[in-house]
Write a protein that holds these residues in place. Structure first.
Motif, mmCIF file in Angstrom:
data_model
loop_
_atom_site.group_PDB
_atom_site.id
_atom_site.type_symbol
_atom_site.label_atom_id
_atom_site.label_comp_id
_atom_site.label_asym_id
_atom_site.label_seq_id
_atom_site.Cartn_x
_atom_site.Cartn_y
_atom_site.Cartn_z
ATOM 1 N N GLY A 104 -9.974 -5.564 -1.079
ATOM 2 C CA GLY A 104 -9.304 -6.642 -1.766
ATOM 3 C C GLY A 104 -9.977 -7.029 -3.072
ATOM 4 O O GLY A 104 -9.390 -7.727 -3.898
ATOM 5 N N ILE A 105 -11.221 -6.591 -3.255
ATOM 6 C CA ILE A 105 -11.960 -6.897 -4.482
ATOM 7 C C ILE A 105 -12.083 -5.657 -5.360
ATOM 8 O O ILE A 105 -11.685 -5.661 -6.527
ATOM 9 C CB ILE A 105 -13.351 -7.478 -4.163
ATOM 10 C CG1 ILE A 105 -13.199 -8.822 -3.442
ATOM 11 C CG2 ILE A 105 -14.177 -7.641 -5.439
ATOM 12 C CD1 ILE A 105 -14.513 -9.448 -3.019
ATOM 13 N N THR A 106 -12.635 -4.596 -4.806
ATOM 14 C CA THR A 106 -12.806 -3.376 -5.603
ATOM 15 C C THR A 106 -11.942 -2.215 -5.111
ATOM 16 O O THR A 106 -11.852 -1.196 -5.780
ATOM 17 C CB THR A 106 -14.282 -2.929 -5.623
ATOM 18 O OG1 THR A 106 -14.712 -2.698 -4.273
ATOM 19 C CG2 THR A 106 -15.161 -3.995 -6.271
ATOM 20 N N PHE A 107 -11.328 -2.360 -3.946
ATOM 21 C CA PHE A 107 -10.431 -1.317 -3.440
ATOM 22 C C PHE A 107 -9.485 -1.918 -2.409
ATOM 23 O O PHE A 107 -9.658 -3.054 -1.964
ATOM 24 C CB PHE A 107 -11.220 -0.152 -2.831
ATOM 25 C CG PHE A 107 -11.934 -0.501 -1.546
ATOM 26 C CD1 PHE A 107 -11.346 -0.257 -0.304
ATOM 27 C CD2 PHE A 107 -13.196 -1.076 -1.566
ATOM 28 C CE1 PHE A 107 -12.001 -0.583 0.876
ATOM 29 C CE2 PHE A 107 -13.862 -1.398 -0.392
ATOM 30 C CZ PHE A 107 -13.263 -1.146 0.834
ATOM 31 N N HIS A 108 -8.469 -1.125 -2.053
ATOM 32 C CA HIS A 108 -7.495 -1.558 -1.055
ATOM 33 C C HIS A 108 -7.156 -0.369 -0.169
ATOM 34 O O HIS A 108 -6.907 0.735 -0.666
ATOM 35 C CB HIS A 108 -6.227 -2.088 -1.735
ATOM 36 C CG HIS A 108 -5.147 -2.473 -0.772
ATOM 37 N ND1 HIS A 108 -5.197 -3.624 -0.019
ATOM 38 C CD2 HIS A 108 -3.988 -1.835 -0.428
ATOM 39 C CE1 HIS A 108 -4.124 -3.701 0.738
ATOM 40 N NE2 HIS A 108 -3.376 -2.625 0.519
ATOM 41 N N LEU A 109 -7.171 -0.591 1.129
ATOM 42 C CA LEU A 109 -6.777 0.446 2.081
ATOM 43 C C LEU A 109 -5.279 0.340 2.312
ATOM 44 O O LEU A 109 -4.779 -0.686 2.774
ATOM 45 C CB LEU A 109 -7.532 0.274 3.403
ATOM 46 C CG LEU A 109 -9.039 0.535 3.356
ATOM 47 C CD1 LEU A 109 -9.688 0.160 4.674
ATOM 48 C CD2 LEU A 109 -9.316 1.999 3.029
ATOM 49 N N ASN A 110 -4.568 1.402 1.993
ATOM 50 C CA ASN A 110 -3.123 1.411 2.150
ATOM 51 C C ASN A 110 -2.722 1.711 3.588
ATOM 52 O O ASN A 110 -3.526 2.210 4.382
ATOM 53 C CB ASN A 110 -2.501 2.444 1.202
ATOM 54 C CG ASN A 110 -2.843 2.156 -0.247
ATOM 55 O OD1 ASN A 110 -2.724 1.027 -0.711
ATOM 56 N ND2 ASN A 110 -3.299 3.192 -0.965
ATOM 57 N N ALA A 111 -1.483 1.416 3.922
ATOM 58 C CA ALA A 111 -0.994 1.597 5.286
ATOM 59 C C ALA A 111 -1.063 3.052 5.731
ATOM 60 O O ALA A 111 -1.235 3.335 6.927
ATOM 61 C CB ALA A 111 0.445 1.082 5.392
ATOM 62 N N ASP A 112 -0.953 3.986 4.780
ATOM 63 C CA ASP A 112 -0.989 5.409 5.135
ATOM 64 C C ASP A 112 -2.408 5.963 5.202
ATOM 65 O O ASP A 112 -2.606 7.159 5.383
ATOM 66 C CB ASP A 112 -0.157 6.221 4.150
ATOM 67 C CG ASP A 112 -0.692 6.144 2.721
ATOM 68 O OD1 ASP A 112 -1.720 5.468 2.491
ATOM 69 O OD2 ASP A 112 -0.077 6.770 1.830
ATOM 70 N N GLY A 113 -3.404 5.082 5.033
ATOM 71 C CA GLY A 113 -4.796 5.512 5.115
ATOM 72 C C GLY A 113 -5.415 5.888 3.793
ATOM 73 O O GLY A 113 -6.619 6.129 3.720
ATOM 74 N N SER A 114 -4.617 5.942 2.753
ATOM 75 C CA SER A 114 -5.148 6.251 1.435
ATOM 76 C C SER A 114 -5.817 5.020 0.828
ATOM 77 O O SER A 114 -5.676 3.905 1.341
ATOM 78 C CB SER A 114 -4.038 6.753 0.513
ATOM 79 O OG SER A 114 -3.061 5.735 0.320
ATOM 80 N N VAL A 115 -6.534 5.236 -0.250
ATOM 81 C CA VAL A 115 -7.274 4.155 -0.897
ATOM 82 C C VAL A 115 -6.769 3.961 -2.315
ATOM 83 O O VAL A 115 -6.550 4.929 -3.051
ATOM 84 C CB VAL A 115 -8.785 4.470 -0.944
ATOM 85 C CG1 VAL A 115 -9.546 3.401 -1.714
ATOM 86 C CG2 VAL A 115 -9.333 4.596 0.467
ATOM 87 N N SER A 116 -6.582 2.703 -2.714
ATOM 88 C CA SER A 116 -6.267 2.365 -4.097
ATOM 89 C C SER A 116 -7.474 1.649 -4.691
ATOM 90 O O SER A 116 -7.900 0.617 -4.161
ATOM 91 C CB SER A 116 -5.039 1.446 -4.174
ATOM 92 O OG SER A 116 -3.889 2.103 -3.698
ATOM 93 N N GLY A 117 -8.030 2.205 -5.740
ATOM 94 C CA GLY A 117 -9.198 1.607 -6.365
ATOM 95 C C GLY A 117 -8.808 0.510 -7.327
ATOM 96 O O GLY A 117 -7.953 0.716 -8.190
#
Length: 198
Positions: A104-117
């Motif tokens: 939530g600060i430097t990255f986000h874990l998506n529902a499909d398991g991928s990561v959004s930086g």
């Protein structure tokens, strides 16, 4: 590439270390050319470096940590300066990463398991110091500290590209060699600011 908002993070816990001299050389070069930057020496921050609940519960960030997180959001280029201890980095720096680089600060874990930086669009430079020869550090220890910070933290959070400089051996270095390193660091600062030839 020109960077107008540079954040310099010093991960060494000792304000009298050579890492402090490196940070001063970098910031001096920027200051002389009126480049916008912020300096974050971790040894000055008042925060608990222990992520004592892991991700089971929330540990509220202290004011110094909140300010540091704002610095991360503000910058367009990150510069990390740290010593290599036991083929990693100091506990203070690891604790800062544990407490500040959170979902939530430097990255986000998506529902499909991928990561959004969340740090996409930012670049970085790592300046590390150590006593291990380059070939041994590369061949035997697989540049462990570099991989941890570059791949496991920065790239994971979307930072790219990431430049790396390893200054060694510090323990056996002479004042003349250290001055050469500091001159090199000043040039790196100018390169990062788009003012050098590199």
């Amino acid at each position: 590439m020109k960077h107008e908002r540079i954040l310099i993070i010093n991960g060494h816990p000792d304000p009298q270390s050579f890492n402090e001299a490196i940070a001063n050389a970098y910031t001096d070069a920027l200051e002389a050319h009126n480049v916008e930057f912020r300096y974050l020496p971790l040894h000055r921050l008042n925060f608990d470096p222990n992520l004592r609940y892991g991700f089971r519960d929330t540990l509220q960030p202290e004011p110094d940590l909140l300010a540091a997180i704002d610095d991360l959001k503000w910058c367009s280029h990150l510069v990390w300066i740290h010593p290599i201890w036991w083929y990693g980095f100091p506990a203070l720096m690891k604790g800062f990463i544990d407490r500040a680089f959170l979902p939530g600060i430097t990255f986000h874990l998506n529902a499909d398991g991928s990561v959004s930086g969340h740090l996409e669009g930012r670049s970085a430079r790592i300046i590390a110091t150590g006593d291990t020869p380059q070939n041994l550090y590369t061949e035997t220890y697989a540049e462990s500290a570099r991989i941890q910070l570059q791949n496991g933290v920065l790239a994971y959070c979307g930072v790219s590209p990431i430049a790396y400089t390893y200054l060694h051996p510090v323990y056996a270095s002479t004042p003349e060699i250290r001055q050469e390193w500091l001159d090199q660091v000043k040039q790196l600062a100018l390169d990062d600011a788009g003012l050098g030839a590199g």
